[in-house]
Design an enzyme around this catalytic site. Structure first.
Site, PDB file in Angstrom:
ATOM      1  N   PRO A  87     -38.947 -28.653  46.609  1.00  0.00           N
ATOM      2  CA  PRO A  87     -38.602 -27.232  46.751  1.00  0.00           C
ATOM      3  C   PRO A  87     -37.576 -26.882  47.821  1.00  0.00           C
ATOM      4  CG  PRO A  87     -40.683 -27.680  47.820  1.00  0.00           C
ATOM      5  CD  PRO A  87     -40.276 -28.962  47.153  1.00  0.00           C
ATOM      6  N   CYS A  88     -36.318 -27.207  47.578  1.00  0.00           N
ATOM      7  CA  CYS A  88     -35.276 -26.841  48.526  1.00  0.00           C
ATOM      8  C   CYS A  88     -35.040 -25.331  48.553  1.00  0.00           C
ATOM      9  CB  CYS A  88     -33.981 -27.581  48.216  1.00  0.00           C
ATOM     10  SG  CYS A  88     -33.394 -27.440  46.520  1.00  0.00           S
TER      11      CYS A  88
END
Length: 200
Positions: A148-149
């Protein structure tokens, strides 16, 4: 996604890939064997760089077609967008430098709906002065949403660049925070709570 042209005598593995239209935009998912290789925005600004890294580090030939792990990833992504899944359970094939892999592993540990800054990731991997390099590695993440950037914000609490674009990033964060996009606290200079440490 365009199939890559290859030369040379290296024996190449076949990577299967499909395109999938999510509620936020089009993705390319690819796999090698029983591992997921990529879940990336088809039109993202860093997609070409990711493909170039694969070409440089792996002897792969990309062919259109699905696989069991791709179908599993699609099922988990659909559940995520319905608000039914907060974490992913998929075998990922990280292709990158040791530093990039460390950054991506740290990103995996950022909890659903929480926010971190590049400096937090740098601290988590034991490189507290490498926030800028961490930013570059975050931008090279080949597993958008799954790794989850989108949960990374700027040092001043503002939104920063995202492969899927700002609209997609806002939509993902609104989904995870359970609020309308209009209620997201992302104004210039806004002070947001961000985790200072990640579990090692």
């Amino acid at each position: 996604m365009q199939k890559q042209a290859h030369s040379g005598s290296r024996s190449r593995q076949v990577a299967r890939f499909v395109e999938w239209m999510s509620p936020c935009g089009k993705f390319v998912l690819a796999s090698v064997g029983d591992e997921l290789l990529m879940c990336d925005w088809a039109d993202g600004w860093h997609h070409g760089t990711i493909m170039s890294r694969f070409e440089r580090l792996l002897p792969l030939s990309f062919e259109s077609g699905t696989s069991p792990v791709i179908e599993r990833a699609l099922a988990e992504l659909r559940a995520y967008f319905k608000g039914e899944r907060k974490a992913f359970d998929l075998p990922l094939r990280y292709v990158g430098t040791e530093f990039q892999r460390a950054v991506w592993s740290a990103l995996e540990r950022v909890p659903y709906g929480e926010l971190v800054r590049y400096g937090d990731i740098a601290e988590a991997i034991g490189r507290p002065k490498a926030a800028r390099a961490v930013g570059a590695a975050v931008g090279q993440n080949p597993f958008s949403i799954i790794v989850p950037c989108h949960r990374v914000i700027g040092r001043d609490g503002t939104l920063v660049g995202y492969g899927g674009g700002y609209d997609a990033k806002r939509r993902l964060l609104a989904l995870e925070m359970g609020v309308p996009e209009s209620e997201l606290p992302f104004e210039s200079g806004a002070q947001l709570h961000a985790a200072s440490r990640l579990a090692k």
